[in-house]
Design an enzyme around this catalytic site. Structure first.
Site, PDB file in Angstrom:
ATOM      1  N   ASN A   1       0.870  -1.166   0.000  1.00 29.61           N
ATOM      2  CA  ASN A   1       0.000   0.000   0.000  1.00 29.61           C
ATOM      3  C   ASN A   1       0.914   1.224   0.000  1.00 29.61           C
ATOM      4  OD1 ASN A   1      -1.815   2.019   0.522  1.00 29.61           O
ATOM      5  ND2 ASN A   1      -2.676   1.083   2.372  1.00 29.61           N
TER       6      ASN A   1
ATOM      7  N   ARG B   1      -2.582  -1.949  -3.465  1.00 28.77           N
ATOM      8  CA  ARG B   1      -3.730  -1.056  -3.344  1.00 28.77           C
ATOM      9  C   ARG B   1      -3.532   0.075  -4.358  1.00 28.77           C
ATOM     10  NH1 ARG B   1      -5.752   1.870   2.130  1.00 28.77           N
ATOM     11  NH2 ARG B   1      -7.589   2.832   1.224  1.00 28.77           N
TER      12      ARG B   1
ATOM     13  N   HIS C   1     -12.148   4.207  -0.342  1.00 29.34           N
ATOM     14  CA  HIS C   1     -12.175   3.288   0.804  1.00 29.34           C
ATOM     15  C   HIS C   1     -12.901   1.979   0.474  1.00 29.34           C
ATOM     16  CE1 HIS C   1     -11.662   7.010   3.546  1.00 29.34           C
ATOM     17  NE2 HIS C   1     -10.516   6.358   3.494  1.00 29.34           N
TER      18      HIS C   1
ATOM     19  N   GLU D   1      -8.141  -4.003   5.460  1.00 29.19           N
ATOM     20  CA  GLU D   1      -7.924  -3.727   4.036  1.00 29.19           C
ATOM     21  C   GLU D   1      -6.826  -4.627   3.470  1.00 29.19           C
ATOM     22  OE1 GLU D   1      -7.748   0.420   5.360  1.00 29.19           O
ATOM     23  OE2 GLU D   1      -8.679   0.914   3.459  1.00 29.19           O
TER      24      GLU D   1
ATOM     25  N   GLY E   1     -13.110   5.043  14.408  1.00 30.23           N
ATOM     26  CA  GLY E   1     -14.349   4.271  14.556  1.00 30.23           C
ATOM     27  C   GLY E   1     -14.176   3.084  15.485  1.00 30.23           C
TER      28      GLY E   1
ATOM     29  N   ARG F   1      -8.031  16.946   6.089  1.00 30.86           N
ATOM     30  CA  ARG F   1      -8.777  17.331   4.871  1.00 30.86           C
ATOM     31  C   ARG F   1     -10.105  17.983   5.260  1.00 30.86           C
ATOM     32  NH1 ARG F   1      -8.595  11.566   2.009  1.00 30.86           N
ATOM     33  NH2 ARG F   1      -6.732  10.950   3.181  1.00 30.86           N
TER      34      ARG F   1
END
Ligand code: AMP
Length: 398
Positions: free
Chosen positions: A9, A94, A182, A383, A332, A242
């Site tokens: 990644n 990725r 995502h 992921e 999360g 962001r």
């Protein structure tokens, strides 16, 4: 198939890797993982075994800056002795953008690499970094199969109504559309929803991927029907650095009145905004929660939660209701306060926090029977595991 898989990644300032072992039909098993971070300045490396124990750590001295090519050479040197004697089946990468054509991972040959390079203008800050290791590995090990897995792919099944902006047709046809990102995280969550609760697997679910980057995805029957990120990874929720969704008029104002160049405006919106920009303190949720009594920090947290709750309302409208809300990624999964505040703001959707279960990590963090009323859950994402699964599946079909 039996052997090892490497998953990469590669981002703008880091290259993460994981090594998996494949044996028969079982999902690939993580052996170890690591990353070179701080490319460009203050480079450091660390690698950990799957159980979290440290395998190696290195720091490069001030002034000895590593770029992406240096980092790949370093990783090759670090991995080579550890792979010796084992068959390397292939690499999975990725790749942020698969454009409109790719709703699934692909094996990369020269033609595919050229096609993916042509998508760089759609994601200029990410795509070139994602593709550079693919090209480097192809040059050094031409026979080694490589698989590209796209962050956009999971959203390609969305309706045309969802994917188009209200822009002139020619602009839409040039590729200015809502792509969403995502996707590997959402795909992984969708794959485990049947184990979380049967009502979620077949129902109306909003997944909140809240990490350094953050977005929401509305799923029905485990498929993406809407998401908060659009053309770029700037859209939707405010994030660590962001800005999230912004009136496009703000961008003209930055350019015309504040005299920023497009590059300066872009850097501000990607790297100096969000939680960091509002708080003036940090983009790290741990630090912000520890300093939440400071007014600017409190404001940043309130804006963050308010915007998540508003977007949940928007996606609930797209779904025509809500059966479940799933929290995942760094914030999360680990920030109980953030989950509690979001669930409290979503009381109107029928969610009622169970504070005890939220404090201990769930998995269900709301009151009542999830078969009878809307519920909220914590589900860790994976992921890298998703990349490894895709890579193995594609190699197996060759
Ligand atoms: P990710 O991009 O998924 O690695 O998530 C990074 C974000 O997760 C950062 O904002 C971290 O502050 C946040 N995070 C990680 N661990 C915790 C924790 N224990 N409590 C609160 N936030 C955390």
């Amino acid at each position: 198939m039996q052997g090892l898989l490497i998953v990469l990644n590669a981002g703008s300032s880091s290259i993460k890797f994981s090594v998996f072992e494949a044996a028969g039909d079982a999902p690939p098993r993580a052996l170890y993982e690591g990353q070179v971070e701080g490319l460009g300045s203050h480079a450091r490396f660390e690698a950990k075994a799957a159980d979290g124990t440290s395998l190696d750590e290195q720091r490069w001295p001030e002034g000895e800056d590593l770029d992406h090519a240096d980092a790949l050479v370093f990783l090759d040197g670090w991995l080579a002795p550890r792979l010796q004697g084992r068959e390397l089946l292939g690499l999975g990468h990725r790749v942020v953008h698969g454009g409109l054509r790719h709703a699934a991972p692909v094996l990369v040959d020269d033609a595919m690499l050229a096609e993916l390079e042509a998508l760089c203008p759609l994601a200029p800050l990410h795509q070139p970094h994602n593709l550079a290791p693919i090209r480097a590995v192809r040059e050094q090990f031409p026979g080694l199969p490589q698989v590209a897995c796209f962050d956009t792919a999971f959203h390609r099944g969305q309706s045309e109504v969802e994917q188009q902006y209200a822009l002139p047709r020619a602009v839409t046809e040039s590729g200015v559309r809502r792509y969403g990102f995502h996707g590997l995280s959402y795909e992984y969550i969708a794959s485990v929803l049947p184990q979380v609760h049967p009502r979620l697997a077949s129902g109306r679910v909003i997944v909140a991927h809240l990490g350094n980057g953050a977005s929401l995805c509305a799923m029905r029957d485990g498929r993406s029907i809407a998401t908060t990120m659009g053309f770029s990874a700037l859209d939707g929720l405010p994030m660590g650095t962001r800005c999230g969704a912004l009136d496009p008029g703000v961008v003209f104002h930055l350019l015309r009145e504040l005299k920023l160049s497009p590059e300066e405006a872009e850097a501000m919106l990607y790297r100096e905004s969000g939680l960091l920009g509002v708080s003036g303190v940090s983009n790290d949720m741990r630090e912000l929660r520890a300093r939440a009594a400071e007014p600017r920090v409190r404001l940043a947290l309130d804006i963050y939660v308010h915007r998540i709750a508003r977007e949940i309302g928007s996606l609930a409208a797209a779904l025509g209701g809500l059966d479940g809300l799933v929290f995942t990624a760094g914030i999360g999964e680990h920030s109980a306060e953030t989950r509690a505040e979001v669930v409290a703001a979503c009381g109107w959707l029928g969610l009622e926090l169970d504070a005890k279960r939220n404090a201990v990590g769930g998995p269900c963090i709301t009151q009542g029977d999830p078969a009878q009323r809307p519920s909220a859950w914590i589900v860790p994402t994976d992921e890298e595991g998703m990349l490894a699964r895709h890579t193995l599946a594609l190699l197996g079909r060759r």
